[in-house]
Design an enzyme around this catalytic site. Structure first.
Site, PDB file in Angstrom:
ATOM      1  N   LYS A 171       0.851  -1.250  -0.018  1.00  0.00           N
ATOM      2  CA  LYS A 171      -0.049   0.111   0.116  1.00  0.00           C
ATOM      3  C   LYS A 171       1.069   1.165   0.019  1.00  0.00           C
ATOM      4  CE  LYS A 171      -2.481   3.382   2.114  1.00  0.00           C
ATOM      5  NZ  LYS A 171      -1.687   4.501   1.050  1.00  0.00           N
ATOM      6  N   GLU A 245       9.149   2.800  10.866  1.00  0.00           N
ATOM      7  CA  GLU A 245      10.086   3.765  10.446  1.00  0.00           C
ATOM      8  C   GLU A 245       9.391   5.300  10.427  1.00  0.00           C
ATOM      9  OE1 GLU A 245      13.476   4.014  10.834  1.00  0.00           O
ATOM     10  OE2 GLU A 245      13.566   1.752  11.118  1.00  0.00           O
ATOM     11  N   CYS A 279      12.963  12.126   5.754  1.00  0.00           N
ATOM     12  CA  CYS A 279      13.143  11.652   7.215  1.00  0.00           C
ATOM     13  C   CYS A 279      14.418  11.946   7.996  1.00  0.00           C
ATOM     14  CB  CYS A 279      12.780  10.252   7.511  1.00  0.00           C
ATOM     15  SG  CYS A 279      13.628   9.230   6.680  1.00  0.00           S
ATOM     16  N   GLU A 377       8.757  18.195  13.674  1.00  0.00           N
ATOM     17  CA  GLU A 377       9.139  17.863  12.214  1.00  0.00           C
ATOM     18  C   GLU A 377       8.306  18.622  11.217  1.00  0.00           C
ATOM     19  OE1 GLU A 377       7.954  14.137  10.362  1.00  0.00           O
ATOM     20  OE2 GLU A 377      10.149  13.812   9.690  1.00  0.00           O
TER      21      GLU A 377
HETATM   22  P1  NAD Z   1       1.814   9.132   6.668  1.00  0.00           P
HETATM   23  O1  NAD Z   1       2.084   8.747   7.947  1.00  0.00           O
HETATM   24  O2  NAD Z   1       0.740  10.183   6.554  1.00  0.00           O
HETATM   25  O3  NAD Z   1       1.608   8.109   5.760  1.00  0.00           O
HETATM   26  C1  NAD Z   1       2.287   6.989   5.456  1.00  0.00           C
HETATM   27  C2  NAD Z   1       1.544   5.829   4.910  1.00  0.00           C
HETATM   28  O4  NAD Z   1       0.623   5.340   6.024  1.00  0.00           O
HETATM   29  C3  NAD Z   1       0.640   6.167   3.719  1.00  0.00           C
HETATM   30  O5  NAD Z   1       0.793   5.103   2.857  1.00  0.00           O
HETATM   31  C4  NAD Z   1      -0.679   6.425   4.110  1.00  0.00           C
HETATM   32  O6  NAD Z   1      -1.831   6.156   3.272  1.00  0.00           O
HETATM   33  C5  NAD Z   1      -0.708   5.262   5.237  1.00  0.00           C
HETATM   34  N1  NAD Z   1      -1.679   5.479   6.345  1.00  0.00           N
HETATM   35  C6  NAD Z   1      -2.278   6.631   6.922  1.00  0.00           C
HETATM   36  N2  NAD Z   1      -3.137   6.524   7.729  1.00  0.00           N
HETATM   37  C7  NAD Z   1      -3.117   4.994   8.060  1.00  0.00           C
HETATM   38  C8  NAD Z   1      -3.994   4.264   9.123  1.00  0.00           C
HETATM   39  N3  NAD Z   1      -4.670   4.691   9.552  1.00  0.00           N
HETATM   40  N4  NAD Z   1      -3.770   2.840   8.734  1.00  0.00           N
HETATM   41  C9  NAD Z   1      -2.663   2.283   7.793  1.00  0.00           C
HETATM   42  N5  NAD Z   1      -2.020   3.206   6.911  1.00  0.00           N
HETATM   43  C10 NAD Z   1      -2.131   4.488   7.282  1.00  0.00           C
HETATM   44  O7  NAD Z   1       3.002   9.815   6.066  1.00  0.00           O
HETATM   45  P2  NAD Z   1       3.670  10.538   4.929  1.00  0.00           P
HETATM   46  O8  NAD Z   1       2.964  11.921   5.204  1.00  0.00           O
HETATM   47  O9  NAD Z   1       3.228   9.822   3.564  1.00  0.00           O
HETATM   48  O10 NAD Z   1       5.127  10.749   5.041  1.00  0.00           O
HETATM   49  C11 NAD Z   1       5.667  11.544   5.594  1.00  0.00           C
HETATM   50  C12 NAD Z   1       6.456  10.916   6.997  1.00  0.00           C
HETATM   51  O11 NAD Z   1       7.128  10.003   6.784  1.00  0.00           O
HETATM   52  C13 NAD Z   1       7.276  11.969   7.549  1.00  0.00           C
HETATM   53  O12 NAD Z   1       6.973  12.066   9.101  1.00  0.00           O
HETATM   54  C14 NAD Z   1       8.617  11.374   7.489  1.00  0.00           C
HETATM   55  O13 NAD Z   1       9.751  11.827   8.634  1.00  0.00           O
HETATM   56  C15 NAD Z   1       8.534   9.815   7.366  1.00  0.00           C
HETATM   57  N6  NAD Z   1       9.272   9.021   6.753  1.00  0.00           N
HETATM   58  C16 NAD Z   1      10.194   8.418   7.680  1.00  0.00           C
HETATM   59  C17 NAD Z   1      11.258   7.578   7.180  1.00  0.00           C
HETATM   60  C18 NAD Z   1      12.199   6.780   7.835  1.00  0.00           C
HETATM   61  O14 NAD Z   1      12.659   5.782   7.243  1.00  0.00           O
HETATM   62  N7  NAD Z   1      12.323   6.887   9.304  1.00  0.00           N
HETATM   63  C19 NAD Z   1      11.471   7.451   5.701  1.00  0.00           C
HETATM   64  C20 NAD Z   1      10.436   8.586   4.728  1.00  0.00           C
HETATM   65  C21 NAD Z   1       9.542   9.200   5.458  1.00  0.00           C
END
Ligand code: NAD
Length: 480
Positions: A171, A245, A279, A377
């Site tokens: 997903k 992560e 991130c 962040e």
């Molecule tokens: P997000 O948490 O909004 O979404 C991440 C994923 O989770 C998406 O596919 C989203 O559709 C899904 N999601 C959302 N709600 C959900 C639920 N209730 N149940 C299951 N899945 C759900 O994050 P984003 O805006 O897509 O990405 C940005 C974030 O990702 C930032 O906080 C960034 O730091 C983090 N990030 C972390 C790393 C790492 O390796 N630590 C790498 C890249 C990005």
């Protein structure tokens, strides 16, 4: 125009479509993707479960060979992948090209895992006994990814999951659905039906249906802290193994004896590449008092020369951010920074002439360690400059946040470098290097609220994607 569909049990499945627009010019349509529903998720999980025994039986070496084929396919499609990723989420084309090559390299690396040791021979108390440990697949995995690395993050989860014998329901982030579709398309006809399934759509529907499903064996998630914590809480109920992560608030310390030209280059790259939407992006720069003014002057000069523009143009350094929502969030933080008393040195505004989601590179000084912009962040091209009187104080400020993903120090002193490595709370620690850019063969992950403490990438991935079986074999002959 691209039409991306879900992929379930070896078939491409249509459905209601959502249109995707270019973040650098929102009047330009880039493609459409089909939104999955809860029934699709159920079918995808059933297909992945049904395919798992056969995929396990193929064995490690053959799976390694298949991954090698996928790596070649990605290599042959780097330009296509890079272009669609840039059109979809606005990252400059040089970066998405590098990311596509990285995705290929990740599949190449994990193809090698199919040929490496998967256990140990362990001495047994009874000398005629062969005792060994063995890595088995975990089973069926949900892989949930964000939009900010549309190719590399899916690759660094899918490749180890596959080589270790797991089947997948993938997903992707809503804003990286087209890139996800292209990646899965490149894998589809070399993998048996059901081994990989793609379900695109909202987190609140598609994601939620996945994480509440009790028949999954694992969930590997990268995304925000808020959603990660929700998944962790849900997994307590379902008993599914999770790997999370999450976010970062990555510090750089500039010591008195730093090479300031090097430090400025690395800070600008760490903070502004991908428009700060990494991130591991640099977001706090803690500068020792003695070099504060010199560093600030160099930084302002360097940032003034950064080319903001169309991310499809090769010399663009800073493209748009991904969406209107993301731009509003970043500008909200800029307003909060000013309200809390920080001084805006550059940026902080949007160019009204541009039809995309652009945010100028933004620098604040006189930021206090407890200020919101030094704690939360932002995920945008925003640098907070903080002052410290000593290396000890700088490390204390660096550690004074809930996150602990990546951290850097710039110094020419071995003592300062070693002290930093020892005392900093971060999963990835770098000396005279930018906070971003960790290599695929090294363990990746954070501490505190950045991570669920497991590691991705490199050999570390085996810990999450497999379970250990301990075996004792004893001959029957010669025994009564
Ligand atoms: P997000 O948490 O909004 O979404 C991440 C994923 O989770 C998406 O596919 C989203 O559709 C899904 N999601 C959302 N709600 C959900 C639920 N209730 N149940 C299951 N899945 C759900 O994050 P984003 O805006 O897509 O990405 C940005 C974030 O990702 C930032 O906080 C960034 O730091 C983090 N990030 C972390 C790393 C790492 O390796 N630590 C790498 C890249 C990005």
């Amino acid at each position: 125009m691209m039409e991306a569909r879900n992929y379930i049990s070896g078939a491409w499945i249509g459905g209601p479509t959502l249109e995707v627009f270019y973040p650098a010019d929102v009047s330009r349509s880039v493609g459409r993707y089909s939104e999955a529903n809860e029934d699709d998720v159920q079918h995808a999980i059933e297909a992945a479960i049904a395919a798992q025994a056969g995929w396990k039986a193929i064995g490690f070496v053959e799976r390694g060979n298949i991954l090698s084929m996928i790596a070649s396919r990605i290599e042959h499609n780097v330009e296509r992948l890079a272009e669609i990723a840039t059109l979809e989420m606005g990252k400059p084309i040089g970066e998405t090209r590098g990311e596509a090559l990285r995705a290929a390299a990740i599949f190449r690396y994990y193809s090698g895992e199919g040929f490496r040791s998967i256990g140990d021979v362990i001495p047994a108390a009874k000398p005629d006994t062969l005792q060994y440990s063995l890595r088995e697949p975990l089973g069926t995995m949900a892989i949930i990814t964000p939009w900010n690395f549309p190719l590399a993050i899916p690759a660094w989860k899918i490749a180890p999951a596959l080589v270790f014998g797991n089947t997948i329901v993938f997903k992707p982030g809503e804003l990286s659905s087209l890139s996800a579709f292209l990646l899965v398309e490149l894998m589809a006809d070399v993998l048996p039906p059901g081994v990989i399934n793609l379900v695109m759509g909202k987190g609140s529907t598609v994601g939620e249906a996945l994480i509440t499903h009790r028949q999954l064996n694992g969930i590997s998630f990268t995304g925000s802290r808020q959603i990660g914590q929700h998944i962790a809480a849900t997994a307590v109920e379902t008993g599914v193994k999770v790997q999370l992560e999450m976010g970062g608030k990555n510090p750089v310390i500039i010591a008195d004896d730093a090479n300031l030209n090097l430090a400025v280059d690395m800070v600008v790259s760490g903070a502004l590449r991908s428009a700060g939407q990494k991130c591991t992006a640099t977001s706090r720069v803690i500068v020792l008092e003695g070099v504060f003014e010199s560093f600030k002057g160099l930084l302002l000069d360097r940032v003034a020369s950064v080319k903001l523009g169309d991310p499809l143009e090769a010399d663009t350094y800073l493209g748009p951010v991904v969406s209107a929502h993301q731009r509003e969030k970043i500008l909200g933080y800029v307003a909060v920074g000013a309200r809390d008393g920080a001084r805006l040195l550059a940026g902080g505004a949007v160019d009204p002439e541009r039809a995309g989601y652009f945010v100028a590179p933004t620098i604040f000084e006189e930021v206090q360690p407890q200020d919101t912009i030094a704690q939360e962040e932002i995920f945008g091209p925003v640098i907070a400059l903080l002052k410290a009187a000593s290396v000890a104080e700088a490390i204390a400020i660096a550690n004074n946040v809930r996150f602990g993903l990546s951290a850097s120090v710039f110094t020419s002193s071995l003592d300062t470098a070693l002290r930093f490595v020892d005392e900093i709370d971060a999963g990835m620690v770098r000396v005279n290097e930018e906070t971003a850019g960790v290599e695929l063969q090294a363990p990746f992950g954070g501490v505190k609220d950045s991570s669920s403490h497991s590691r991705e990438q490199g050999r570390a991935a085996i810990e999450f994607y497999t379970r250990t079986k301990t075996v004792a074999l004893r001959p029957a002959y010669g025994r009564s």
